[in-house]
Design a protein around this motif. Sequence first.
Motif, PDB file in Angstrom:
ATOM      1  N   LEU A 174       0.832  -1.208   0.000  1.00  0.00           N
ATOM      2  CA  LEU A 174       0.000   0.000   0.000  1.00  0.00           C
ATOM      3  C   LEU A 174       0.867   1.259   0.000  1.00  0.00           C
ATOM      4  N   GLU A 175       1.959   1.249   0.748  1.00  0.00           N
ATOM      5  CA  GLU A 175       2.881   2.392   0.773  1.00  0.00           C
ATOM      6  C   GLU A 175       3.421   2.664  -0.631  1.00  0.00           C
ATOM      7  N   ARG A 176       3.812   1.620  -1.297  1.00  0.00           N
ATOM      8  CA  ARG A 176       4.465   1.763  -2.595  1.00  0.00           C
ATOM      9  C   ARG A 176       3.495   2.077  -3.730  1.00  0.00           C
ATOM     10  N   TYR A 177       2.337   1.415  -3.754  1.00  0.00           N
ATOM     11  CA  TYR A 177       1.482   1.478  -4.942  1.00  0.00           C
ATOM     12  C   TYR A 177       0.166   2.248  -4.771  1.00  0.00           C
ATOM     13  N   ALA A 178      -0.340   2.366  -3.569  1.00  0.00           N
ATOM     14  CA  ALA A 178      -1.661   3.004  -3.384  1.00  0.00           C
ATOM     15  C   ALA A 178      -1.557   4.515  -3.543  1.00  0.00           C
ATOM     16  N   GLU A 179      -2.595   5.066  -4.134  1.00  0.00           N
ATOM     17  CA  GLU A 179      -2.701   6.519  -4.242  1.00  0.00           C
ATOM     18  C   GLU A 179      -3.859   6.963  -3.349  1.00  0.00           C
ATOM     19  N   THR A 180      -3.858   8.201  -3.000  1.00  0.00           N
ATOM     20  CA  THR A 180      -4.881   8.724  -2.098  1.00  0.00           C
ATOM     21  C   THR A 180      -6.283   8.418  -2.639  1.00  0.00           C
ATOM     22  N   GLY A 181      -7.115   7.825  -1.766  1.00  0.00           N
ATOM     23  CA  GLY A 181      -8.500   7.548  -2.111  1.00  0.00           C
ATOM     24  C   GLY A 181      -8.725   6.228  -2.845  1.00  0.00           C
ATOM     25  N   ASP A 182      -7.687   5.436  -3.084  1.00  0.00           N
ATOM     26  CA  ASP A 182      -7.866   4.149  -3.774  1.00  0.00           C
ATOM     27  C   ASP A 182      -8.778   3.220  -2.977  1.00  0.00           C
ATOM     28  N   GLU A 183      -9.477   2.381  -3.707  1.00  0.00           N
ATOM     29  CA  GLU A 183     -10.310   1.351  -3.083  1.00  0.00           C
ATOM     30  C   GLU A 183      -9.528   0.042  -3.124  1.00  0.00           C
ATOM     31  N   ILE A 184      -9.498  -0.664  -2.006  1.00  0.00           N
ATOM     32  CA  ILE A 184      -8.780  -1.940  -1.913  1.00  0.00           C
ATOM     33  C   ILE A 184      -9.789  -3.062  -2.040  1.00  0.00           C
ATOM     34  N   VAL A 185      -9.572  -3.929  -3.039  1.00  0.00           N
ATOM     35  CA  VAL A 185     -10.423  -5.108  -3.206  1.00  0.00           C
ATOM     36  C   VAL A 185      -9.542  -6.317  -2.901  1.00  0.00           C
ATOM     37  N   PHE A 186      -9.814  -6.961  -1.750  1.00  0.00           N
ATOM     38  CA  PHE A 186      -8.982  -8.075  -1.306  1.00  0.00           C
ATOM     39  C   PHE A 186      -9.410  -9.396  -1.944  1.00  0.00           C
ATOM     40  N   ALA A 187      -8.490 -10.360  -1.861  1.00  0.00           N
ATOM     41  CA  ALA A 187      -8.795 -11.733  -2.280  1.00  0.00           C
ATOM     42  C   ALA A 187      -9.805 -12.329  -1.310  1.00  0.00           C
ATOM     43  N   GLU A 188     -10.595 -13.250  -1.818  1.00  0.00           N
ATOM     44  CA  GLU A 188     -11.602 -13.904  -0.964  1.00  0.00           C
ATOM     45  C   GLU A 188     -10.957 -14.556   0.254  1.00  0.00           C
ATOM     46  N   THR A 189      -9.726 -15.024   0.088  1.00  0.00           N
ATOM     47  CA  THR A 189      -9.074 -15.787   1.148  1.00  0.00           C
ATOM     48  C   THR A 189      -8.266 -14.925   2.114  1.00  0.00           C
ATOM     49  N   PHE A 190      -8.225 -13.610   1.914  1.00  0.00           N
ATOM     50  CA  PHE A 190      -7.429 -12.751   2.799  1.00  0.00           C
ATOM     51  C   PHE A 190      -8.153 -12.604   4.132  1.00  0.00           C
ATOM     52  N   PRO A 191      -7.565 -13.113   5.228  1.00  0.00           N
ATOM     53  CA  PRO A 191      -8.288 -13.152   6.511  1.00  0.00           C
ATOM     54  C   PRO A 191      -8.116 -11.914   7.401  1.00  0.00           C
ATOM     55  N   PHE A 192      -7.284 -10.958   7.016  1.00  0.00           N
ATOM     56  CA  PHE A 192      -6.964  -9.861   7.939  1.00  0.00           C
ATOM     57  C   PHE A 192      -7.448  -8.504   7.419  1.00  0.00           C
ATOM     58  N   VAL A 193      -8.614  -8.469   6.819  1.00  0.00           N
ATOM     59  CA  VAL A 193      -9.148  -7.237   6.234  1.00  0.00           C
ATOM     60  C   VAL A 193      -9.362  -6.170   7.302  1.00  0.00           C
ATOM     61  N   GLU A 194      -9.952  -6.551   8.407  1.00  0.00           N
ATOM     62  CA  GLU A 194     -10.243  -5.570   9.463  1.00  0.00           C
ATOM     63  C   GLU A 194      -8.962  -4.980  10.045  1.00  0.00           C
ATOM     64  N   GLU A 195      -7.919  -5.777  10.146  1.00  0.00           N
ATOM     65  CA  GLU A 195      -6.655  -5.303  10.702  1.00  0.00           C
ATOM     66  C   GLU A 195      -5.972  -4.293   9.776  1.00  0.00           C
ATOM     67  N   VAL A 196      -6.237  -4.389   8.447  1.00  0.00           N
ATOM     68  CA  VAL A 196      -5.641  -3.450   7.501  1.00  0.00           C
ATOM     69  C   VAL A 196      -6.109  -2.033   7.804  1.00  0.00           C
ATOM     70  N   CYS A 197      -7.330  -1.903   8.305  1.00  0.00           N
ATOM     71  CA  CYS A 197      -7.883  -0.581   8.644  1.00  0.00           C
ATOM     72  C   CYS A 197      -7.084   0.109   9.747  1.00  0.00           C
ATOM     73  N   THR A 198      -6.336  -0.654  10.523  1.00  0.00           N
ATOM     74  CA  THR A 198      -5.567  -0.072  11.621  1.00  0.00           C
ATOM     75  C   THR A 198      -4.161   0.336  11.194  1.00  0.00           C
ATOM     76  N   LEU A 199      -3.799   0.049   9.965  1.00  0.00           N
ATOM     77  CA  LEU A 199      -2.454   0.400   9.487  1.00  0.00           C
ATOM     78  C   LEU A 199      -2.355   1.908   9.254  1.00  0.00           C
ATOM     79  N   PRO A 200      -1.243   2.515   9.594  1.00  0.00           N
ATOM     80  CA  PRO A 200      -1.079   3.968   9.406  1.00  0.00           C
ATOM     81  C   PRO A 200      -1.269   4.401   7.946  1.00  0.00           C
TER      82      PRO A 200
END
Length: 190
Positions: A109-135
């Motif tokens: 996310l640091e390297r590739y995300a731009e301000t306001g991007d929407e993240i669409v995770f893989a069905e199998t990614f189990p830590f979606v809620e924890e990503v919200c806590t990342l700076p």
Amino acid sequence: MNTQKVVERILSDAEREAQAIILEAEEKASKIIAQANLRAENNLKETQDEIADKARSVKDRRAAQARLECAKIQLAERRRVLDEIYASALNRLVCLDKADALALTEKLLERYAETGDEIVFAETFPFVEEVCTLPVYERKKLVISAKRLPILGGMRLVGEKSDRDLSFGALLDADKEKYQSALARKLFKA
């Protein structure tokens, strides 16, 4: 001189002349036979040389074909080994523990995300809620999509300007394209 002697002399001359003709004919025949034998030997040598050249050519062609087939088999095996390495890497990425998965997600996310991007995770990614806590999530004002993708790990970023495929498969494909030859040289030092 009597007729008898004349006849004997004529017969004797004729016999000598016949002998000379026969001797000359035998000499000519011997020369012709010798020349024919020489031509036959030369033809035989030329034919044997042609056969040897053709045999060498066939042998060289077959050897080249065998080398080419060996090279193809080696290349196929090297590709198979590299494919297995990347398949193993994909399996390891999909099975990352929570800390490693979040650390990798944060780096991506640091390297590739731009301000306001929407993240669409893989069905199998189990830590979606924890990503919200990342700076990075807060700082880049990212949004997590409610929908999930049928991919093996990772995510896609959907943005105003462009979309980025950060699925583990896409990341490994990019890595493979960039580092495959260096990895092959290192693994197969031949």
